[in-house]
Structure formats: C-alpha cells, structure tokens
Design a protein around this motif. Structure first.
Motif, short mmCIF file in Angstrom:
data_model
loop_
_atom_site.label_atom_id
_atom_site.label_comp_id
_atom_site.label_asym_id
_atom_site.label_seq_id
_atom_site.Cartn_x
_atom_site.Cartn_y
_atom_site.Cartn_z
N TRP A 48 10.16 5.60 52.03
CA TRP A 48 9.85 4.81 53.22
C TRP A 48 8.75 3.78 52.98
O TRP A 48 8.78 2.70 53.55
N THR A 49 7.75 4.13 52.18
CA THR A 49 6.59 3.26 52.03
C THR A 49 6.61 2.40 50.77
O THR A 49 5.97 1.35 50.74
N VAL A 50 7.33 2.86 49.74
CA VAL A 50 7.30 2.16 48.45
C VAL A 50 8.64 1.49 48.13
O VAL A 50 8.68 0.32 47.78
N GLY A 51 9.72 2.26 48.23
CA GLY A 51 11.02 1.72 47.89
C GLY A 51 11.95 2.82 47.42
O GLY A 51 11.59 4.00 47.40
N PRO A 52 13.16 2.45 47.01
CA PRO A 52 14.17 3.46 46.66
C PRO A 52 13.98 4.13 45.30
O PRO A 52 14.71 5.07 44.99
N GLU A 53 13.04 3.69 44.51
CA GLU A 53 12.83 4.29 43.18
C GLU A 53 12.03 5.58 43.32
O GLU A 53 10.82 5.63 43.08
N ILE A 54 12.72 6.65 43.72
CA ILE A 54 12.03 7.93 43.98
C ILE A 54 12.28 8.95 42.87
O ILE A 54 11.79 10.09 42.95
N PRO A 151 3.31 4.87 32.07
CA PRO A 151 3.91 5.80 33.05
C PRO A 151 5.40 5.91 32.81
O PRO A 151 6.02 5.10 32.11
N PHE A 152 6.01 6.93 33.42
CA PHE A 152 7.45 7.13 33.27
C PHE A 152 8.24 6.02 33.96
O PHE A 152 9.37 5.76 33.59
N HIS A 153 7.64 5.43 34.98
CA HIS A 153 8.32 4.35 35.69
C HIS A 153 7.27 3.33 36.12
O HIS A 153 6.21 3.69 36.64
N LEU A 154 7.56 2.07 35.87
CA LEU A 154 6.64 1.01 36.26
C LEU A 154 7.09 0.41 37.60
O LEU A 154 8.25 0.02 37.77
N TYR A 155 6.16 0.39 38.56
CA TYR A 155 6.43 -0.22 39.86
C TYR A 155 5.84 -1.62 39.89
O TYR A 155 5.02 -1.99 39.04
#
Length: 205
Positions: A48-54, A151-155
C-alpha cells in the motif's frame, strides 16, 4: 460453530497461551504474539505504501516461529523466554537491513528491541540479560550500518522514502506502546502496594 464463535475461541486460546502468573513475563509474551500476529500484514503495508515489489518481505517470516515460541519458552524458563523476544527482534531487524538496505530505515527497530530488553528484566537480571541485549542493539548499528552490502532488492528513491516513513511510524508506535504497557504495569504494582499498605500497615517487598 459460527465464525464469531471460532474467532472468540481462537482469541481465548491465544490469551491462555500468553498468560503467565508473572506480569512481566506475561507482558513479554503478549508483545511476542503481537509482533508475530502483525508480521503477515507487513507485505500489505509495503504494497500500500511502497509498491507491488513485496517479494523481499517474505524474509521477515523467518523470525515468526521464534516470536511464537516465546510463551512456550517462558513456561520452561522465564529468563530464556523473555530473552527470546529481543533476540528475535534483533535478528529480524538485521536480516531486514540486509534484505531492504539501510536506506529503508529498518534499523530503527533496534530502538524498541533495546527498550524491551531494558524493561522486561528485573534489576537483578540486568547484567546477565538486559544490558548485554541492549548493548547488542547499539553495537549492531555501529558495526553493521553500511556494511551489509547490496540489498536483495533495490527500490527507487521515492520507494525508499516511503519505506523509511513506514518503518519509522511502526518502530515509533511499537516503542510508544511498550512504554504505555510498562507504565500500566507499574501503576498496577503501585496500586497493589498501596492496597497492602492501607490494609496492613507498611507494605514490604
């Protein structure tokens, strides 16, 4: 059996699982189950606050069994059970810092971990549990901050700003709720002491 009846039964079972005659232990049990019950919602908060990359949020579930085990451990050994609460919190925070990156601000959860460590133990337990665990929180930040690697995923920058706000609000709320809970516990102890004093002269510990 109706859905409401099943929900009530589940709540009663959780309450019984968290119960302990020692109010300090019971409070630690409650916090452990509170954190565990909130973890399934963390991916939704991120969505909800960041985006669909959960996807990276799945790593946070590794700590769930340890939070759930706190009341069971407390029945075996109250010191070990209480210690598991900040230990699980610290481990989850450090793993999350690696997964999301320090730009997410997730290291802020070391603050409520340290606060809990200092509150759930009695004065005579401070040097064997409270101070070492709180010290680990501060040491982990000073030693590991900036040393987690990629990190494992870059935002994106905007997403990291949203993650930072989410984690700051969550950690702040948890810290405030911790203070409120132990303030209530202290008030109840004072009321009980006043009752003893009124009923039998000077209250003694």
């Amino acid at each position: 059996m109706s859905l409401i009846a099943r929900f009530n039964d589940a709540m009663a079972a959780l309450k019984a699982y968290a119960h302990h005659p020692d109010p300090r232990v019971a409070t630690a049990n409650f916090f452990a189950l509170l954190v565990a019950s909130n973890q399934p919602f963390y991916p939704l908060y991120v969505y909800w606050t960041v985006g669909p990359e959960i996807g990276p949020t799945a790593w946070t579930f590794l700590s769930t069994p340890f939070f759930l085990a706190v009341p069971a451990l407390s029945r075996w050994n109250t010191l070990v059970g209480r210690a598991m609460l900040p230990v699980a919190g610290i481990a989850n925070t450090l793993l999350s810092a690696k997964v999301f990156g320090v730009a997410s601000g997730v290291e802020i959860f070391l603050v409520p971990c340290a606060v809990l460590a200092l509150l759930i133990f009695r004065p005579h337990e401070r040097w064997i549990a409270a101070f070492p665990l709180a010290g680990v929180c501060f040491l982990a930040y000073f030693v590991l901050h900036g040393a987690y690697g990629a990190p494992f995923h870059l935002y994106s920058e905007a997403q990291y700003a949203a993650l930072l706000r989410l984690n700051m609000m969550s950690a702040g709320g948890l810290t405030a709720f911790t203070a409120l809970s132990f303030s209530t516990l202290l008030a109840e102890a004072e009321a009980a002491g006043s009752g003893k004093a009124a009923g039998g002269g000077i209250a003694r510990d």
